[in-house]
Design an enzyme around this catalytic site. Structure first.
Site, mmCIF file in Angstrom:
data_model
loop_
_atom_site.group_PDB
_atom_site.id
_atom_site.type_symbol
_atom_site.label_atom_id
_atom_site.label_comp_id
_atom_site.label_asym_id
_atom_site.label_seq_id
_atom_site.Cartn_x
_atom_site.Cartn_y
_atom_site.Cartn_z
ATOM 1 C CE LYS A 13 16.728 -28.768 84.679
ATOM 2 N NZ LYS A 13 15.949 -27.929 83.595
ATOM 3 N NE ARG A 88 16.572 -33.380 80.553
ATOM 4 C CZ ARG A 88 17.775 -32.624 81.099
ATOM 5 N NH1 ARG A 88 18.206 -33.227 81.970
ATOM 6 N NH2 ARG A 88 17.907 -31.575 80.408
ATOM 7 N NE ARG A 127 21.330 -22.055 78.756
ATOM 8 C CZ ARG A 127 20.698 -23.025 79.535
ATOM 9 N NH1 ARG A 127 20.379 -22.950 80.624
ATOM 10 N NH2 ARG A 127 20.428 -24.227 78.705
ATOM 11 N NE ARG A 133 23.534 -25.536 77.714
ATOM 12 C CZ ARG A 133 22.774 -26.397 78.696
ATOM 13 N NH1 ARG A 133 23.257 -26.050 79.848
ATOM 14 N NH2 ARG A 133 22.188 -27.259 78.386
ATOM 15 N NE ARG A 144 18.283 -27.899 75.884
ATOM 16 C CZ ARG A 144 18.842 -26.818 76.025
ATOM 17 N NH1 ARG A 144 18.952 -26.021 75.069
ATOM 18 N NH2 ARG A 144 19.053 -26.358 77.192
HETATM 19 P P1 AMP Z 1 20.844 -29.993 80.852
HETATM 20 O O1 AMP Z 1 22.314 -29.518 81.365
HETATM 21 O O2 AMP Z 1 20.149 -30.692 82.134
HETATM 22 O O3 AMP Z 1 20.122 -29.002 80.174
HETATM 23 O O4 AMP Z 1 21.176 -31.140 80.023
HETATM 24 C C1 AMP Z 1 21.680 -31.060 78.560
HETATM 25 C C2 AMP Z 1 21.373 -32.131 77.656
HETATM 26 O O5 AMP Z 1 22.023 -33.370 78.319
HETATM 27 C C3 AMP Z 1 20.214 -32.642 77.539
HETATM 28 O O6 AMP Z 1 19.650 -31.773 76.487
HETATM 29 C C4 AMP Z 1 20.363 -34.267 77.182
HETATM 30 O O7 AMP Z 1 20.791 -34.147 75.891
HETATM 31 C C5 AMP Z 1 21.252 -34.454 78.028
HETATM 32 N N1 AMP Z 1 20.561 -35.044 79.447
HETATM 33 C C6 AMP Z 1 20.832 -34.505 80.637
HETATM 34 N N2 AMP Z 1 20.536 -35.002 81.365
HETATM 35 C C7 AMP Z 1 19.879 -35.941 81.012
HETATM 36 C C8 AMP Z 1 18.861 -37.118 81.359
HETATM 37 N N3 AMP Z 1 18.640 -37.309 82.735
HETATM 38 N N4 AMP Z 1 18.392 -38.045 80.347
HETATM 39 C C9 AMP Z 1 18.866 -37.950 79.103
HETATM 40 N N5 AMP Z 1 19.614 -36.965 78.378
HETATM 41 C C10 AMP Z 1 20.228 -35.922 79.384
#
Ligand code: AMP
Length: 189
Positions: A13, A88, A127, A133, A144
């Site tokens: 993404k 999400r 990654r 990360r 996740r």
């Molecule tokens: P990402 O960078 O999109 O993979 O997000 C990393 C982490 O941030 C996720 O595993 C969640 O813990 C949190 N997070 C990001 N976006 C959301 C969302 N829309 N709703 C809930 N948690 C989120």
């Protein structure tokens, strides 16, 4: 142009968002990036989110919705948006789709990047080596992926019902996936 870019963790993404944003001149709104910035700045929200994110759990809907919705409204009134990692959950999708006038915030297209689960796990572990990360540990990755299947997939049906859902095979190279996405973005939206 208003684009939702969704898909499981590790589907690419962020990579595709970086190409689409300059192409359409829209605002890139990534809830994950915004949360990581809050953590870095040591804000109250960052403190609340840090442990949850490290475990690979979802940050509570109220916090996410409060953080992102005003930005979505502002972007929809201006250049348009690309939402990356939002919505999400069902509650987040309802918050997005329930937003009324003055600006029409409904997405023109919701792109799902599809990659089979075993490929995702491998990509995420690679990654983890490269980016360090904190949520790319095997346990957090499993969480996740589970949240994606249980909470985020049902949201796609809401976009399907609106007639804006486009599912893309995201196993190819970055260029192939980018081309496939552009083919599915409605002209003149
Ligand atoms: P990402 O960078 O999109 O993979 O997000 C990393 C982490 O941030 C996720 O595993 C969640 O813990 C949190 N997070 C990001 N976006 C959301 C969302 N829309 N709703 C809930 N948690 C989120």
């Amino acid at each position: 142009m208003k684009i939702v870019l969704t898909g499981p963790p590790g589907a690419g993404k962020g990579t595709q968002a970086k190409r689409l944003v300059p192409r359409f001149g829209v605002e890139h709104l990534s809830t994950g990036d915004l949360l990581r910035a809050e953590i870095k700045q040591g804000t109250e929200l960052g403190k609340q989110a840090e442990g949850i994110m490290a475990a690979g759990d979802l940050v509570p809907d109220e916090l996410i919705i409060e953080m992102i919705q005003p930005r979505i409204r502002a972007a929809a009134e201006g250049p348009g948006y690309l939402l990356d990692g939002y919505p999400r959950t069902q509650a987040q999708a309802e918050a997005l789709l329930g937003m009324a006038a003055p600006a029409d915030v409904t997405p023109d297209v919701a792109i799902v990047l599809f990659v089979p689960a075993p490929v995702l796990t491998e990509r995420l572990l690679n990654r983890a080596e490269a980016e360090k990360r904190p949520d790319d540990t095997p346990e957090a990755i499993e969480n996740r992926l589970r949240f994606y299947t249980e909470s985020t997939r049902p949201v796609h049906e809401m976009f399907r019902a609106l007639g804006v859902l486009q599912v893309i095979n995201a196993q190819g190279t970055e260029d192939e996936v980018a081309d496939a996405i552009l083919e599915r973005i409605p002209v003149g939206a």
